[in-house]
Write an enzyme that holds these catalytic residues in place. Structure first.
Site, PDB file in Angstrom:
ATOM      1  N   ASP A   1       5.654 -20.952  -3.615  1.00  0.00           N
ATOM      2  CA  ASP A   1       6.689 -21.816  -4.192  1.00  0.00           C
ATOM      3  C   ASP A   1       6.761 -23.161  -3.465  1.00  0.00           C
ATOM      4  O   ASP A   1       6.518 -23.243  -2.260  1.00  0.00           O
ATOM      5  CB  ASP A   1       8.048 -21.095  -4.114  1.00  0.00           C
ATOM      6  CG  ASP A   1       9.080 -21.738  -5.023  1.00  0.00           C
ATOM      7  OD1 ASP A   1       8.687 -22.404  -6.002  1.00  0.00           O
ATOM      8  OD2 ASP A   1      10.288 -21.582  -4.750  1.00  0.00           O
TER       9      ASP A   1
ATOM     10  N   GLY B   1       6.305 -28.264  -6.890  1.00  0.00           N
ATOM     11  CA  GLY B   1       7.000 -29.341  -7.595  1.00  0.00           C
ATOM     12  C   GLY B   1       7.694 -30.271  -6.617  1.00  0.00           C
ATOM     13  O   GLY B   1       7.559 -31.503  -6.698  1.00  0.00           O
TER      14      GLY B   1
ATOM     15  N   HIS C   1       0.969 -28.853  -8.262  1.00  0.00           N
ATOM     16  CA  HIS C   1       0.273 -27.616  -8.619  1.00  0.00           C
ATOM     17  C   HIS C   1      -1.216 -27.726  -8.273  1.00  0.00           C
ATOM     18  O   HIS C   1      -1.817 -26.766  -7.797  1.00  0.00           O
ATOM     19  CB  HIS C   1       0.448 -27.303 -10.113  1.00  0.00           C
ATOM     20  CG  HIS C   1       1.882 -27.021 -10.497  1.00  0.00           C
ATOM     21  ND1 HIS C   1       2.676 -26.159  -9.775  1.00  0.00           N
ATOM     22  CD2 HIS C   1       2.644 -27.476 -11.522  1.00  0.00           C
ATOM     23  CE1 HIS C   1       3.880 -26.104 -10.345  1.00  0.00           C
ATOM     24  NE2 HIS C   1       3.886 -26.901 -11.391  1.00  0.00           N
TER      25      HIS C   1
ATOM     26  N   SER D   1       5.391 -16.779 -13.368  1.00  0.00           N
ATOM     27  CA  SER D   1       6.313 -15.681 -13.651  1.00  0.00           C
ATOM     28  C   SER D   1       6.620 -15.611 -15.150  1.00  0.00           C
ATOM     29  O   SER D   1       6.387 -16.581 -15.890  1.00  0.00           O
ATOM     30  CB  SER D   1       7.618 -15.864 -12.875  1.00  0.00           C
ATOM     31  OG  SER D   1       8.425 -16.857 -13.490  1.00  0.00           O
TER      32      SER D   1
ATOM     33  N   TRP E   1       7.731 -19.689 -18.404  1.00  0.00           N
ATOM     34  CA  TRP E   1       7.555 -20.256 -19.756  1.00  0.00           C
ATOM     35  C   TRP E   1       8.721 -21.159 -20.109  1.00  0.00           C
ATOM     36  O   TRP E   1       8.620 -21.964 -21.030  1.00  0.00           O
ATOM     37  CB  TRP E   1       7.471 -19.137 -20.803  1.00  0.00           C
ATOM     38  CG  TRP E   1       6.300 -18.216 -20.664  1.00  0.00           C
ATOM     39  CD1 TRP E   1       6.354 -16.913 -20.244  1.00  0.00           C
ATOM     40  CD2 TRP E   1       4.915 -18.493 -20.952  1.00  0.00           C
ATOM     41  NE1 TRP E   1       5.086 -16.372 -20.243  1.00  0.00           N
ATOM     42  CE2 TRP E   1       4.192 -17.319 -20.683  1.00  0.00           C
ATOM     43  CE3 TRP E   1       4.222 -19.624 -21.400  1.00  0.00           C
ATOM     44  CZ2 TRP E   1       2.809 -17.240 -20.848  1.00  0.00           C
ATOM     45  CZ3 TRP E   1       2.847 -19.543 -21.567  1.00  0.00           C
ATOM     46  CH2 TRP E   1       2.163 -18.357 -21.297  1.00  0.00           C
TER      47      TRP E   1
ATOM     48  N   LEU F   1     -12.264  -8.244  -0.358  1.00  0.00           N
ATOM     49  CA  LEU F   1     -10.831  -8.545  -0.506  1.00  0.00           C
ATOM     50  C   LEU F   1     -10.445  -8.343  -1.960  1.00  0.00           C
ATOM     51  O   LEU F   1     -11.149  -8.775  -2.865  1.00  0.00           O
ATOM     52  CB  LEU F   1     -10.560 -10.010  -0.110  1.00  0.00           C
ATOM     53  CG  LEU F   1      -9.166 -10.566  -0.430  1.00  0.00           C
ATOM     54  CD1 LEU F   1      -8.098  -9.876   0.427  1.00  0.00           C
ATOM     55  CD2 LEU F   1      -9.113 -12.079  -0.188  1.00  0.00           C
TER      56      LEU F   1
ATOM     57  N   ARG G   1      14.990 -15.708  -2.364  1.00  0.00           N
ATOM     58  CA  ARG G   1      15.091 -14.725  -3.455  1.00  0.00           C
ATOM     59  C   ARG G   1      13.708 -14.222  -3.831  1.00  0.00           C
ATOM     60  O   ARG G   1      12.685 -14.771  -3.446  1.00  0.00           O
ATOM     61  CB  ARG G   1      15.804 -15.336  -4.667  1.00  0.00           C
ATOM     62  CG  ARG G   1      15.214 -16.634  -5.172  1.00  0.00           C
ATOM     63  CD  ARG G   1      15.959 -17.159  -6.411  1.00  0.00           C
ATOM     64  NE  ARG G   1      15.511 -18.492  -6.747  1.00  0.00           N
ATOM     65  CZ  ARG G   1      16.169 -19.633  -6.446  1.00  0.00           C
ATOM     66  NH1 ARG G   1      17.320 -19.576  -5.816  1.00  0.00           N
ATOM     67  NH2 ARG G   1      15.663 -20.807  -6.786  1.00  0.00           N
TER      68      ARG G   1
HETATM   69  C1  IPE Z   1       8.648 -18.031  -8.546  1.00  0.00           C
HETATM   70  O1  IPE Z   1       8.959 -19.363  -8.322  1.00  0.00           O
HETATM   71  C2  IPE Z   1       7.422 -17.923  -9.392  1.00  0.00           C
HETATM   72  C3  IPE Z   1       6.172 -18.404  -8.808  1.00  0.00           C
HETATM   73  C4  IPE Z   1       6.006 -18.887  -7.607  1.00  0.00           C
HETATM   74  C5  IPE Z   1       5.014 -18.292  -9.639  1.00  0.00           C
HETATM   75  P1  IPE Z   1      10.049 -20.131  -9.208  1.00  0.00           P
HETATM   76  O2  IPE Z   1      10.091 -21.513  -8.694  1.00  0.00           O
HETATM   77  O3  IPE Z   1       9.734 -19.965 -10.649  1.00  0.00           O
HETATM   78  O4  IPE Z   1      11.374 -19.334  -8.877  1.00  0.00           O
HETATM   79  P2  IPE Z   1      12.898 -19.752  -9.129  1.00  0.00           P
HETATM   80  O5  IPE Z   1      12.993 -20.208 -10.563  1.00  0.00           O
HETATM   81  O6  IPE Z   1      13.226 -20.871  -8.191  1.00  0.00           O
HETATM   82  O7  IPE Z   1      13.696 -18.531  -8.833  1.00  0.00           O
HETATM   83  C1  IPE Z   2       5.620 -22.770  -7.622  1.00  0.00           C
HETATM   84  O1  IPE Z   2       6.070 -24.047  -7.353  1.00  0.00           O
HETATM   85  C2  IPE Z   2       4.542 -22.740  -8.683  1.00  0.00           C
HETATM   86  C3  IPE Z   2       4.968 -22.149  -9.969  1.00  0.00           C
HETATM   87  C4  IPE Z   2       6.118 -21.613 -10.214  1.00  0.00           C
HETATM   88  C5  IPE Z   2       3.980 -22.156 -11.025  1.00  0.00           C
HETATM   89  P1  IPE Z   2       7.263 -24.705  -8.170  1.00  0.00           P
HETATM   90  O2  IPE Z   2       6.682 -25.414  -9.346  1.00  0.00           O
HETATM   91  O3  IPE Z   2       8.296 -23.699  -8.503  1.00  0.00           O
HETATM   92  O4  IPE Z   2       7.797 -25.760  -7.130  1.00  0.00           O
HETATM   93  P2  IPE Z   2       9.331 -26.112  -6.853  1.00  0.00           P
HETATM   94  O5  IPE Z   2      10.022 -24.853  -6.473  1.00  0.00           O
HETATM   95  O6  IPE Z   2       9.881 -26.699  -8.106  1.00  0.00           O
HETATM   96  O7  IPE Z   2       9.244 -27.096  -5.730  1.00  0.00           O
HETATM   97 MG    MG Z   3       9.945 -23.083  -7.498  1.00  0.00          MG
END
Ligand code: IPE
Ligand code: IPE
Ligand code: MG
Length: 255
Positions: free
Chosen positions: A22, A25, A39, A67, A71, A133, A196
């Site tokens: 995570d 973004g 990404h 996740s 979507w 792996l 979380r």
């Molecule tokens: C969890 O991250 C899913 C992935 C890392 C693929 P999110 O960024 O989607 O989680 P929330 O929305 O903050 O809980």
């Molecule tokens: C995790 O990074 C990647 C995916 C959920 C695909 P995020 O895109 O959720 O990045 P933040 O949490 O917004 O910084």
């Molecule tokens: Mg995120």
């Protein structure tokens, strides 16, 4: 952050690492770049993590890549992620295969384009016999989906007369869950500072050690992973027993 020599401290390495990757973004937004740039950068951390696991002899790695709730993001971001997955499958699979990595996709793959599904299946088939792996990539995955899916598969087995409904217990149901037959997840890492699970491996994390770090996913490297493994080494895993029992050496793990 640890010096490279910190790696020598890691005595009890986890067998199965699960990571919520995570923070892509936010990493991009801090640089005034589009989220999709984050990404793309995240893929470098992914490569470094795979190399790290191969070097450390970790048996299995499960990565949360997309996740079932992702979507809900803007169409443009979802589209960029799908393009990235396609490109990564074209570019990385042969190299990973060369390193003996077995690739498994977990999640409801039926939601992806036929093109993407075909490439995912091809990657899984190609690498099926590899043993260095096991890399599980969770896409359109949700922990609740996983449990409901296992329950449906069990119900279908009952309907076919293959099992008795009364024989369904934790061990039997686990057969139909993602990651069945793999070593239990012993270390969970979430980068990006959120505390979380976000519907990741709800069942499989029952006795995993949880490590949450503020580092954003694109900034993850071997030193950051060393810190997480060292934290894991410091934990006392009791599996319901007392500390005295564990110290006396009678501690028994659970899957
Ligand atoms: C969890 O991250 C899913 C992935 C890392 C693929 P999110 O960024 O989607 O989680 P929330 O929305 O903050 O809980
Ligand atoms: C995790 O990074 C990647 C995916 C959920 C695909 P995020 O895109 O959720 O990045 P933040 O949490 O917004 O910084
Ligand atoms: Mg995120």
């Amino acid at each position: 952050m640890s010096s490279p020599s910190a790696s020598a401290d890691i005595v009890r390495a986890p067998q199965h690492l699960a990571i919520v990757m995570d923070g892509n973004g936010r990493w991009a937004e801090r640089r005034h770049r589009p989220r999709s740039f984050g990404h793309r950068e995240g893929q470098k951390a992914l490569r470094a993590t795979l190399e790290y696991c191969l070097r450390r002899g970790i048996k299995a790695l499960t990565l949360f890549a997309f996740s079932s709730e992702n979507w809900r993001r803007p169409e443009e971001e979802v589209g960029a992620l799908m393009q990235l997955f396609l490109k990564a499958l074209d570019r990385e699979v042969d190299e990973l295969h060369g390193h003996g990595v077995r690739i498994e996709f977990i999640g409801d793959l039926s939601a992806f384009s036929p093109e993407l599904q075909a490439r995912m299946h091809k990657a899984m088939e190609k690498t099926r016999a590899n043993t260095a792996l096991l890399a599980n990539v969770a896409v359109n995955y949700g922990g609740r989906w996983d449990i409901a899916n296992a329950a449906r598969l069990a119900a279908e087995a009952v309907a076919r007369g293959e099992i008795e409904a009364a024989s369904i217990n934790e061990n039997l149901l686990a057969r139909w869950l993602a990651l069945s037959g793999q070593p239990p997840v012993d270390l969970f890492i979430r980068t990006g500072g959120e505390l979380r699970i976000s519907n990741f491996l709800l069942w499989q994390l029952a006795y995993a050690e949880l490590v949450f770090i503020d580092t954003l996913w694109p900034d993850v490297d071997a030193a950051v992973l060393d810190d997480c493994l060292n934290e894991f080494t410091r934990r006392e895993r009791r599996f319901g027993q007392t500390s005295a029992q564990v110290v006396a050496g009678s501690g028994q793990g659970v899957a």
